[in-house]
Every structure is written in structure tokens, then in C-alpha cells.
Write a protein that holds these residues in place. Structure first.
Motif, short mmCIF file in Angstrom:
data_model
loop_
_atom_site.label_atom_id
_atom_site.label_comp_id
_atom_site.label_asym_id
_atom_site.label_seq_id
_atom_site.Cartn_x
_atom_site.Cartn_y
_atom_site.Cartn_z
N ARG A 3 7.97 59.18 27.50
CA ARG A 3 8.61 58.76 26.26
C ARG A 3 7.71 59.17 25.10
O ARG A 3 6.55 58.77 25.03
CB ARG A 3 8.81 57.26 26.26
N PHE A 4 8.25 59.97 24.21
CA PHE A 4 7.52 60.38 23.02
C PHE A 4 8.53 60.80 21.96
O PHE A 4 9.67 61.17 22.28
CB PHE A 4 6.54 61.52 23.33
N ASP A 5 8.13 60.69 20.71
CA ASP A 5 8.99 61.12 19.61
C ASP A 5 9.03 62.63 19.60
O ASP A 5 7.99 63.29 19.57
CB ASP A 5 8.45 60.62 18.26
N ARG A 6 10.24 63.16 19.63
CA ARG A 6 10.38 64.62 19.61
C ARG A 6 11.10 65.02 18.33
O ARG A 6 12.28 64.74 18.16
CB ARG A 6 11.17 65.10 20.83
N PRO A 7 10.38 65.68 17.42
CA PRO A 7 11.01 66.14 16.18
C PRO A 7 12.14 67.12 16.47
O PRO A 7 12.19 67.73 17.54
CB PRO A 7 9.87 66.83 15.44
N GLU A 8 13.01 67.27 15.52
CA GLU A 8 14.17 68.16 15.66
C GLU A 8 13.76 69.60 15.96
O GLU A 8 14.49 70.33 16.62
CB GLU A 8 14.99 68.14 14.36
N THR A 9 12.61 70.02 15.46
CA THR A 9 12.17 71.41 15.64
C THR A 9 11.42 71.64 16.95
O THR A 9 10.92 72.73 17.19
CB THR A 9 11.25 71.84 14.48
N ALA A 10 11.35 70.62 17.79
CA ALA A 10 10.64 70.76 19.07
C ALA A 10 11.61 70.69 20.23
O ALA A 10 12.54 69.90 20.22
CB ALA A 10 9.58 69.66 19.20
N GLU A 11 11.39 71.53 21.20
CA GLU A 11 12.24 71.51 22.40
C GLU A 11 11.36 71.56 23.65
O GLU A 11 10.24 72.05 23.61
CB GLU A 11 13.23 72.67 22.40
N ILE A 12 11.88 71.06 24.73
CA ILE A 12 11.20 71.09 26.02
C ILE A 12 11.86 72.19 26.85
O ILE A 12 13.06 72.15 27.10
CB ILE A 12 11.33 69.75 26.77
#
Length: 97
Positions: free
Chosen positions: A31-40
Motif C-alpha cells: 500500500r502506497f500513494d501512487r501519483p497519477e503520473t506513476a504506473e506499475i
């Protein structure tokens, strides 16, 4: 470390896309905050990215910054921080023809 600082990395590179090419299963459980500009990236895509941009990679952490044409212009073999991202960007900017 990068996952905890992902918001700060995204803020340091607001116009850039951050792709996390994870090398182990289980990231979906974190669980972590993922900004809109980041993808996995999927494990399959992560493998392709590594083969394309870091075939000589000996270990992690490792980061690659791509230029506008999709070419690797800076590499970083330590945990990525906003300061490191700025240094990578300077390296890429010096390589622009």
C-alpha cells in the motif's frame, strides 16, 4: 525507498511519466500513494524494459531516464530521490543535440 518517496519523485518531475519496473512479485499487495503520473509495470513489461534499457544491470536499485525519443539518456544505480532525478535530468539535457 522509492515507493515511500514516490510522491516527491512525481513532484520533482511533474511532466514526466514514472514507470516502476518491479523485479519481484507482490507489489500489488503493498500500500502506497501512487501519483497519477506513476504506473506499475507488469512483470513481463518490467523484464522487457530491463532488457531494452539496462541489459548489463547487475543489481538493484537502478533507474533509467529516457529522452523525448525514448532513448536512455541517464542511468542511476542507487535509490532515486528528487535530487537524483534532477541530476539525471541535467545529464539528459546536456545530451540534447
Amino acid at each position: 525507498m522509492e515507493l515511500r518517496g514516490l510522491k516527491a519523485l512525481a513532484a520533482a518531475a511533474p511532466s514526466d511519466r514514472i514507470v516502476i519496473a518491479w523485479s519481484d512479485t507482490g507489489i500489488e499487495r503493498l500500500r502506497f500513494d501512487r501519483p497519477e503520473t506513476a504506473e506499475i509495470a507488469s512483470m513481463e513489461r518490467a523484464g522487457r524494459l530491463r532488457q531494452t534499457y539496462a541489459p548489463d544491470l547487475a543489481g538493484y536499485p537502478y533507474a533509467v531516464l529516457l529522452d523525448a525519443q525514448g532513448r536512455a539518456c541517464a542511468r542511476w544505480a542507487r535509490p532515486v530521490t528528487p535530487k537524483a532525478l534532477t541530476a539525471m535530468r541535467r545529464t539528459c539535457d546536456r545530451r540534447v543535440p
